[in-house]
Design a protein around this motif. Structure first.
Motif, PDB file in Angstrom:
ATOM      1  N   VAL A   1       0.871  -1.171   0.000  1.00 23.35           N
ATOM      2  CA  VAL A   1       0.000   0.000   0.000  1.00 23.35           C
ATOM      3  C   VAL A   1       0.908   1.221   0.000  1.00 23.35           C
ATOM      4  CG1 VAL A   1      -1.809   1.239   1.226  1.00 23.35           C
ATOM      5  CG2 VAL A   1      -1.757  -1.261   1.268  1.00 23.35           C
ATOM      6  N   GLU A   2       0.851   1.979  -1.102  1.00 20.07           N
ATOM      7  CA  GLU A   2       1.720   3.129  -1.256  1.00 20.07           C
ATOM      8  C   GLU A   2       0.926   4.411  -1.057  1.00 20.07           C
ATOM      9  OE1 GLU A   2       4.537   5.109  -4.723  1.00 20.07           O
ATOM     10  OE2 GLU A   2       3.935   3.023  -4.879  1.00 20.07           O
ATOM     11  N   GLY A   3       1.449   5.318  -0.271  1.00 27.98           N
ATOM     12  CA  GLY A   3       0.791   6.588  -0.014  1.00 27.98           C
ATOM     13  C   GLY A   3       1.045   7.586  -1.133  1.00 27.98           C
ATOM     14  N   PRO A   4       0.349   8.723  -1.116  1.00 28.44           N
ATOM     15  CA  PRO A   4       0.523   9.738  -2.155  1.00 28.44           C
ATOM     16  C   PRO A   4       1.944  10.305  -2.206  1.00 28.44           C
ATOM     17  CG  PRO A   4      -1.290  10.324  -0.682  1.00 28.44           C
ATOM     18  CD  PRO A   4      -0.674   9.084  -0.164  1.00 28.44           C
ATOM     19  N   ASP A   5       2.654  10.233  -1.085  1.00 23.08           N
ATOM     20  CA  ASP A   5       4.023  10.753  -1.055  1.00 23.08           C
ATOM     21  C   ASP A   5       5.040   9.741  -1.574  1.00 23.08           C
ATOM     22  OD1 ASP A   5       3.748   8.984   1.004  1.00 23.08           O
ATOM     23  OD2 ASP A   5       4.547  10.298   2.562  1.00 23.08           O
TER      24      ASP A   5
ATOM     25  N   LEU B   1       5.752   6.771  -0.215  1.00 32.51           N
ATOM     26  CA  LEU B   1       6.225   5.856   0.812  1.00 32.51           C
ATOM     27  C   LEU B   1       5.276   4.671   0.944  1.00 32.51           C
ATOM     28  CD1 LEU B   1       7.247   8.406   3.585  1.00 32.51           C
ATOM     29  CD2 LEU B   1       8.748   7.171   2.019  1.00 32.51           C
ATOM     30  N   ILE B   2       5.839   3.515   1.210  1.00 37.05           N
ATOM     31  CA  ILE B   2       5.031   2.318   1.396  1.00 37.05           C
ATOM     32  C   ILE B   2       4.501   2.336   2.824  1.00 37.05           C
ATOM     33  CG2 ILE B   2       5.041  -0.184   1.465  1.00 37.05           C
ATOM     34  CD1 ILE B   2       7.119  -0.078  -0.781  1.00 37.05           C
ATOM     35  N   ASN B   3       3.171   2.368   2.956  1.00 35.58           N
ATOM     36  CA  ASN B   3       2.536   2.488   4.263  1.00 35.58           C
ATOM     37  C   ASN B   3       2.145   1.155   4.875  1.00 35.58           C
ATOM     38  OD1 ASN B   3       2.691   5.265   4.086  1.00 35.58           O
ATOM     39  ND2 ASN B   3       0.702   5.440   3.127  1.00 35.58           N
ATOM     40  N   GLY B   4       2.101   0.119   4.073  1.00 39.95           N
ATOM     41  CA  GLY B   4       1.666  -1.150   4.627  1.00 39.95           C
ATOM     42  C   GLY B   4       1.698  -2.256   3.591  1.00 39.95           C
ATOM     43  N   LEU B   5       1.320  -3.415   4.050  1.00 41.46           N
ATOM     44  CA  LEU B   5       1.259  -4.610   3.227  1.00 41.46           C
ATOM     45  C   LEU B   5      -0.100  -5.237   3.447  1.00 41.46           C
ATOM     46  CD1 LEU B   5       2.940  -6.658   1.486  1.00 41.46           C
ATOM     47  CD2 LEU B   5       3.492  -7.788   3.627  1.00 41.46           C
ATOM     48  N   ALA B   6      -0.760  -5.616   2.368  1.00 41.74           N
ATOM     49  CA  ALA B   6      -2.101  -6.185   2.495  1.00 41.74           C
ATOM     50  C   ALA B   6      -2.226  -7.418   1.617  1.00 41.74           C
ATOM     51  CB  ALA B   6      -3.151  -5.155   2.096  1.00 41.74           C
ATOM     52  N   GLY B   7      -3.126  -8.293   2.019  1.00 45.33           N
ATOM     53  CA  GLY B   7      -3.459  -9.461   1.227  1.00 45.33           C
ATOM     54  C   GLY B   7      -4.771  -9.217   0.500  1.00 45.33           C
TER      55      GLY B   7
END
Length: 85
Positions: free
Chosen positions: A21-25, A27-33
């Motif tokens: 999960v990549e944010g608008p800036d 940066l990777i904010n998380g990992l999801a399935g």
């Protein structure tokens, strides 16, 4: 054709398709399935009776104003039933 062994089945279920999960800036904010992400809620829709623009509205609404031509559109029971009520 041989059926998969129980160990192979559990390994196949354990391999979930994952994505970042990549944010608008950037940066990777998380990992999801893919199985953990809920589908977006579907909103009922109708076509404007004047200009035929597709409109979404909240469940329970009696009227919807078209953003294109500003006409008021009545929400009929048939449209509500099609939306899942």
């Amino acid at each position: 054709m041989a059926s998969p062994q129980p160990d192979q089945e559990s390994e196949a279920k354990a391999e979930l398709p994952l994505f970042f999960v990549e944010g608008p800036d950037g940066l990777i904010n998380g990992l999801a399935g893919a199985d953990s992400v809920a589908p977006p809620p579907s909103k009922p829709r109708l076509q404007c009776f004047h200009c035929r623009t597709l409109l979404e509205f909240a469940i329970g609404a009696s009227y919807v104003q078209c953003y294109h031509c500003s006409r008021m559109n009545a929400v009929f029971l048939v449209q509500s039933l099609e939306a899942g009520l």
